[in-house]
Write a protein that holds these residues in place. Structure first.
Motif, PDB file in Angstrom:
ATOM      1  N   ILE A 147       0.844  -1.195   0.000  1.00 48.71           N
ATOM      2  CA  ILE A 147       0.000   0.000   0.000  1.00 48.71           C
ATOM      3  C   ILE A 147       0.886   1.254   0.000  1.00 48.71           C
ATOM      4  CG2 ILE A 147      -1.706   1.308   1.303  1.00 48.71           C
ATOM      5  CD1 ILE A 147      -2.809  -1.338   2.338  1.00 48.71           C
ATOM      6  N   ALA A 148       1.960   1.210   0.801  1.00 45.45           N
ATOM      7  CA  ALA A 148       2.870   2.353   0.868  1.00 45.45           C
ATOM      8  C   ALA A 148       3.523   2.626  -0.482  1.00 45.45           C
ATOM      9  CB  ALA A 148       3.945   2.098   1.925  1.00 45.45           C
ATOM     10  N   ALA A 149       3.814   1.566  -1.223  1.00 45.62           N
ATOM     11  CA  ALA A 149       4.463   1.709  -2.530  1.00 45.62           C
ATOM     12  C   ALA A 149       3.430   1.929  -3.631  1.00 45.62           C
ATOM     13  CB  ALA A 149       5.295   0.464  -2.831  1.00 45.62           C
ATOM     14  N   GLY A 150       2.412   2.699  -3.320  1.00 43.20           N
ATOM     15  CA  GLY A 150       1.337   2.955  -4.271  1.00 43.20           C
ATOM     16  C   GLY A 150       1.601   4.163  -5.150  1.00 43.20           C
ATOM     17  N   PRO A 151       0.586   4.595  -5.895  1.00 39.95           N
ATOM     18  CA  PRO A 151       0.766   5.703  -6.838  1.00 39.95           C
ATOM     19  C   PRO A 151       1.078   7.024  -6.160  1.00 39.95           C
ATOM     20  CG  PRO A 151      -1.566   5.170  -6.601  1.00 39.95           C
ATOM     21  CD  PRO A 151      -0.802   4.087  -5.900  1.00 39.95           C
ATOM     22  N   ALA A 152       0.561   7.232  -4.926  1.00 39.72           N
ATOM     23  CA  ALA A 152       0.817   8.490  -4.227  1.00 39.72           C
ATOM     24  C   ALA A 152       2.290   8.618  -3.845  1.00 39.72           C
ATOM     25  CB  ALA A 152      -0.070   8.590  -2.981  1.00 39.72           C
TER      26      ALA A 152
ATOM     27  N   LEU B 280       2.006  -7.435 -10.522  1.00 38.47           N
ATOM     28  CA  LEU B 280       2.995  -7.842 -11.518  1.00 38.47           C
ATOM     29  C   LEU B 280       3.446  -6.638 -12.351  1.00 38.47           C
ATOM     30  CD1 LEU B 280       1.503 -11.244 -12.736  1.00 38.47           C
ATOM     31  CD2 LEU B 280       3.528 -10.891 -11.310  1.00 38.47           C
ATOM     32  N   LEU B 281       2.488  -5.781 -12.720  1.00 38.95           N
ATOM     33  CA  LEU B 281       2.823  -4.581 -13.485  1.00 38.95           C
ATOM     34  C   LEU B 281       3.708  -3.646 -12.663  1.00 38.95           C
ATOM     35  CD1 LEU B 281      -0.607  -3.743 -15.174  1.00 38.95           C
ATOM     36  CD2 LEU B 281       1.469  -4.534 -16.312  1.00 38.95           C
ATOM     37  N   VAL B 282       3.354  -3.472 -11.387  1.00 40.34           N
ATOM     38  CA  VAL B 282       4.152  -2.617 -10.514  1.00 40.34           C
ATOM     39  C   VAL B 282       5.577  -3.153 -10.391  1.00 40.34           C
ATOM     40  CG1 VAL B 282       4.403  -1.703  -8.182  1.00 40.34           C
ATOM     41  CG2 VAL B 282       2.136  -1.877  -9.205  1.00 40.34           C
ATOM     42  N   SER B 283       5.698  -4.473 -10.267  1.00 42.48           N
ATOM     43  CA  SER B 283       7.021  -5.090 -10.134  1.00 42.48           C
ATOM     44  C   SER B 283       7.882  -4.801 -11.348  1.00 42.48           C
ATOM     45  CB  SER B 283       6.870  -6.602  -9.938  1.00 42.48           C
ATOM     46  OG  SER B 283       6.152  -6.900  -8.753  1.00 42.48           O
TER      47      SER B 283
ATOM     48  N   ALA C 168      -2.068   1.836  -8.722  1.00 44.80           N
ATOM     49  CA  ALA C 168      -3.326   2.432  -8.277  1.00 44.80           C
ATOM     50  C   ALA C 168      -4.397   1.365  -8.045  1.00 44.80           C
ATOM     51  CB  ALA C 168      -3.805   3.451  -9.317  1.00 44.80           C
ATOM     52  N   VAL C 169      -4.502   0.409  -8.952  1.00 41.23           N
ATOM     53  CA  VAL C 169      -5.508  -0.658  -8.804  1.00 41.23           C
ATOM     54  C   VAL C 169      -5.226  -1.496  -7.561  1.00 41.23           C
ATOM     55  CG1 VAL C 169      -6.347  -2.812  -9.823  1.00 41.23           C
ATOM     56  CG2 VAL C 169      -6.085  -0.775 -11.251  1.00 41.23           C
ATOM     57  N   SER C 170      -3.948  -1.830  -7.352  1.00 42.14           N
ATOM     58  CA  SER C 170      -3.572  -2.627  -6.189  1.00 42.14           C
ATOM     59  C   SER C 170      -3.845  -1.876  -4.889  1.00 42.14           C
ATOM     60  CB  SER C 170      -2.090  -2.993  -6.273  1.00 42.14           C
ATOM     61  OG  SER C 170      -1.680  -3.713  -5.140  1.00 42.14           O
ATOM     62  N   THR C 171      -3.441  -0.602  -4.841  1.00 44.16           N
ATOM     63  CA  THR C 171      -3.638   0.199  -3.635  1.00 44.16           C
ATOM     64  C   THR C 171      -5.111   0.483  -3.392  1.00 44.16           C
ATOM     65  OG1 THR C 171      -1.505   1.246  -4.027  1.00 44.16           O
ATOM     66  CG2 THR C 171      -2.963   2.333  -2.471  1.00 44.16           C
ATOM     67  N   LEU C 172      -5.870   0.636  -4.470  1.00 40.16           N
ATOM     68  CA  LEU C 172      -7.300   0.915  -4.343  1.00 40.16           C
ATOM     69  C   LEU C 172      -8.005  -0.192  -3.563  1.00 40.16           C
ATOM     70  CD1 LEU C 172      -9.353   3.068  -5.296  1.00 40.16           C
ATOM     71  CD2 LEU C 172      -9.835   1.594  -7.252  1.00 40.16           C
ATOM     72  N   GLY C 173      -7.663  -1.437  -3.865  1.00 35.41           N
ATOM     73  CA  GLY C 173      -8.289  -2.546  -3.155  1.00 35.41           C
ATOM     74  C   GLY C 173      -7.938  -2.554  -1.682  1.00 35.41           C
ATOM     75  N   GLY C 174      -6.651  -2.333  -1.371  1.00 37.67           N
ATOM     76  CA  GLY C 174      -6.226  -2.327   0.026  1.00 37.67           C
ATOM     77  C   GLY C 174      -6.795  -1.157   0.800  1.00 37.67           C
ATOM     78  N   ASN C 175      -6.854   0.019   0.164  1.00 37.90           N
ATOM     79  CA  ASN C 175      -7.354   1.209   0.844  1.00 37.90           C
ATOM     80  C   ASN C 175      -8.861   1.151   1.087  1.00 37.90           C
ATOM     81  OD1 ASN C 175      -6.514   4.152   1.610  1.00 37.90           O
ATOM     82  ND2 ASN C 175      -8.389   4.391   0.441  1.00 37.90           N
ATOM     83  N   THR C 176      -9.593   0.482   0.192  1.00 40.76           N
ATOM     84  CA  THR C 176     -11.050   0.417   0.323  1.00 40.76           C
ATOM     85  C   THR C 176     -11.478  -0.274   1.605  1.00 40.76           C
ATOM     86  OG1 THR C 176     -11.287   0.309  -2.095  1.00 40.76           O
ATOM     87  CG2 THR C 176     -13.191  -0.341  -0.801  1.00 40.76           C
ATOM     88  N   VAL C 177     -10.727  -1.272   2.034  1.00 41.73           N
ATOM     89  CA  VAL C 177     -11.144  -2.050   3.208  1.00 41.73           C
ATOM     90  C   VAL C 177     -10.837  -1.343   4.524  1.00 41.73           C
ATOM     91  CG1 VAL C 177     -10.739  -4.187   1.936  1.00 41.73           C
ATOM     92  CG2 VAL C 177      -8.967  -3.331   3.467  1.00 41.73           C
ATOM     93  N   VAL C 178     -10.030  -0.270   4.488  1.00 46.78           N
ATOM     94  CA  VAL C 178      -9.605   0.369   5.742  1.00 46.78           C
ATOM     95  C   VAL C 178     -10.776   0.983   6.512  1.00 46.78           C
ATOM     96  CG1 VAL C 178      -8.181   2.181   6.764  1.00 46.78           C
ATOM     97  CG2 VAL C 178      -7.252   0.739   4.942  1.00 46.78           C
ATOM     98  N   PRO C 179     -11.572   1.901   5.914  1.00 47.01           N
ATOM     99  CA  PRO C 179     -12.695   2.470   6.683  1.00 47.01           C
ATOM    100  C   PRO C 179     -13.692   1.405   7.163  1.00 47.01           C
ATOM    101  CG  PRO C 179     -12.231   3.829   4.767  1.00 47.01           C
ATOM    102  CD  PRO C 179     -11.441   2.562   4.595  1.00 47.01           C
ATOM    103  N   PRO C 180     -14.118   0.455   6.315  1.00 50.56           N
ATOM    104  CA  PRO C 180     -15.046  -0.573   6.803  1.00 50.56           C
ATOM    105  C   PRO C 180     -14.455  -1.408   7.938  1.00 50.56           C
ATOM    106  CG  PRO C 180     -15.038  -0.542   4.413  1.00 50.56           C
ATOM    107  CD  PRO C 180     -13.905   0.324   4.855  1.00 50.56           C
ATOM    108  N   TYR C 181     -13.159  -1.685   7.881  1.00 52.03           N
ATOM    109  CA  TYR C 181     -12.534  -2.517   8.906  1.00 52.03           C
ATOM    110  C   TYR C 181     -12.587  -1.849  10.268  1.00 52.03           C
ATOM    111  CZ  TYR C 181     -10.009  -6.954   8.884  1.00 52.03           C
ATOM    112  OH  TYR C 181      -9.677  -8.279   9.007  1.00 52.03           O
ATOM    113  N   LEU C 182     -12.196  -0.570  10.321  1.00 53.57           N
ATOM    114  CA  LEU C 182     -12.184   0.120  11.602  1.00 53.57           C
ATOM    115  C   LEU C 182     -13.600   0.397  12.104  1.00 53.57           C
ATOM    116  CD1 LEU C 182      -9.163   0.551  10.782  1.00 53.57           C
ATOM    117  CD2 LEU C 182      -9.279   2.634  12.169  1.00 53.57           C
ATOM    118  N   LEU C 183     -14.508   0.750  11.195  1.00 60.16           N
ATOM    119  CA  LEU C 183     -15.893   0.973  11.609  1.00 60.16           C
ATOM    120  C   LEU C 183     -16.526  -0.312  12.129  1.00 60.16           C
ATOM    121  CD1 LEU C 183     -17.142   3.369   8.790  1.00 60.16           C
ATOM    122  CD2 LEU C 183     -17.067   3.884  11.230  1.00 60.16           C
TER     123      LEU C 183
END
Length: 444
Positions: free
Chosen positions: A27-32, A153-156, A288-303
């Motif tokens: 997630i840290a190695a994402g597009p941002a 794989l693309l990111v790699s 972006a696609v890889s990070t998008l999936g990981g980031n999406t679960v963060v708010p639902p997980y904590l809530l």
């Protein structure tokens, strides 16, 4: 059996079981982070090398502290906070993370949509809706992992291209050495980029999710050695190498305070040639696609943790929440401006909310009523250094932002900084008072 063979077997065993911090590292190695590193190198040469190196080191410290807390409590951080500090502090943490992850969600979706539009010629807003539906259906059914695998794989490939390019481009060793001297370029842009680079590794979402990912893998305090290896290999070695390669290439090849994705892709021309821009765009899309999936679960997980719901798609309430966050992210495709600039802002915004999480983790790790093992002195010192750097970098960004508030987003950043800053100060005071009581001998 020799000592060397025993060590080799231990490393092989660890390598086969790695996971939680590698998820954070991905997630840290994402597009941002990629955008921040490119902006730092292209805009300021080697000046911010110290931030790049420091981000890997401090990111490792942060993940170690979060991992230690998760191992000793064997529960999610929201549950721990609510049980020991109260519901109010738990809600502050949840709001902090949800706002940081929510803004990131919108901008990451804009990145996915805009890059998809560049590659296909189809309107980015349409791509935003399509990707939101794919994300919602994939995550709610557990099928999004296929997309994430292809994306990684693309990111790699792109990371390997940057590493190879770093080995062949002319790097000014003298200028690079001077970049290890801590200083932030004057003005909002310099503060923004520095905060973005540091925020890529030291982010409130990465710190809070560590305990949950370890619980998902079934790790306990017996896995402390594995956790240390996991943290060091992912954040310090893999993420550090990733960051350094991209930054050095950008500082050596690119020039200009504001670059486009197409211009950034040309940095790979020394090794990839005419296909450099296309490879970079596909890699950026993959990140972006890889990070998008990981980031999406963060708010639902904590809530879900706060509301005591199940944290898997087996619970219909969690599944609906997950799908809702995914579908809402389609709004990101309608944002204006350059996604590269917005990606840097996202990390800087996340860094503003990070000191609160650091103080919280240090508090929990040093309260004997919460954990039964005293935090090592080195861990506490590392945590204080991490807190200091995060505070200085974030406050510099906020101060520059406050001086030129010209739009609703800037005003929101400043207002959020004021609110979470006050909460951080109050929590720090509570921490000091608790530590003083613990250290005071009981009268007989």
């Amino acid at each position: 059996m020799s000592v060397e063979s025993t060590d080799e077997e231990r490393v092989e065993s660890y390598a086969s079981r790695l996971g939680p911090t590698w998820i954070a590292g991905a997630i840290a190695a994402g597009p941002a982070t990629m955008a921040s590193l490119l902006a730092a190198g292209a805009g300021y040469g080697y000046t911010l090398l110290w931030v790049v190196v420091g981000s890997a080191v401090l990111g490792t410290v942060g993940q170690y502290l979060a991992a230690r807390l998760g191992l000793l409590t064997e529960e999610g951080i929201v549950t721990t906070v609510e049980r020991h500090l109260g519901e109010g502090w738990a809600w502050v943490l949840v709001i902090d993370v949800v706002l940081a992850a929510g803004l990131a969600q919108l901008v990451i979706m804009k990145t996915v949509a805009d890059v998809s539009a560049v590659l296909t010629g189809v309107d980015a807003r349409l791509w935003g809706v399509v990707w939101a539906v794919v994300l919602a259906v994939g995550l709610a059914s557990g099928g999004y992992r296929i997309a994430e695998l292809g994306a990684k794989l693309l990111v790699s490939l792109v990371v390997l291209a940057f590493v190879a390019t770093a080995l062949v481009v002319p790097i000014d060793a003298g200028a690079a050495a001077s970049g290890l001297l801590p200083r932030i370029p004057a003005g909002l842009d310099g503060a923004l980029v520095a905060a973005g680079v540091l925020g890529g590794a030291v982010h409130v979402t990465l710190l809070t999710m560590q305990g949950y990912t370890m619980r998902a893998r079934g790790w306990t305090r017996a896995d402390a050695g594995l956790a240390r290896f996991d943290v060091g290999s992912s954040m310090l070695v893999a993420f550090g190498g990733y960051s350094l390669a991209i930054f050095l290439v950008a500082a050596s090849v690119l020039e200009g305070p504001s670059i486009t994705a197409v211009e950034a892709g040309r940095a790979l021309e020394p090794t990839v040639g005419t296909y450099a821009t296309w490879l970079f765009l596909f890699g950026l899309l993959g990140a972006a696609v890889s990070t998008l999936g990981g980031n999406t679960v963060v708010p639902p997980y904590l809530l879900a943790d706060k509301l005591d719901w199940g944290r898997s798609i087996d619970d219909p309430r969690y599944r609906v929440l997950l799908a809702g966050v995914a579908l809402a992210s389609a709004a990101g495709a309608f944002l204006g401006g350059s996604f590269l600039s917005l990606l840097v802002l996202v990390l800087a915004f996340g860094l503003v909310g990070t000191p609160f999480a650091i103080v919280l983790i240090l508090y929990l790790l040093n309260d004997p009523a919460i954990v039964d093992e005293t935090a090592p002195l080195a861990a506490n010192l590392g945590g204080l250094v991490l807190l200091g750097v995060a505070l200085v970098t974030a406050s510099t960004f906020v101060r520059e932002q406050a001086a030129v508030v010209t739009d609703p987003l800037s005003a929101f950043v400043v207002a959020f900084a004021a609110g979470i800053g006050l909460a951080t100060v109050l929590l720090a005071v509570k921490f000091v008072r608790a530590a003083t009581r613990i250290g005071t001998p009981t009268e007989t």
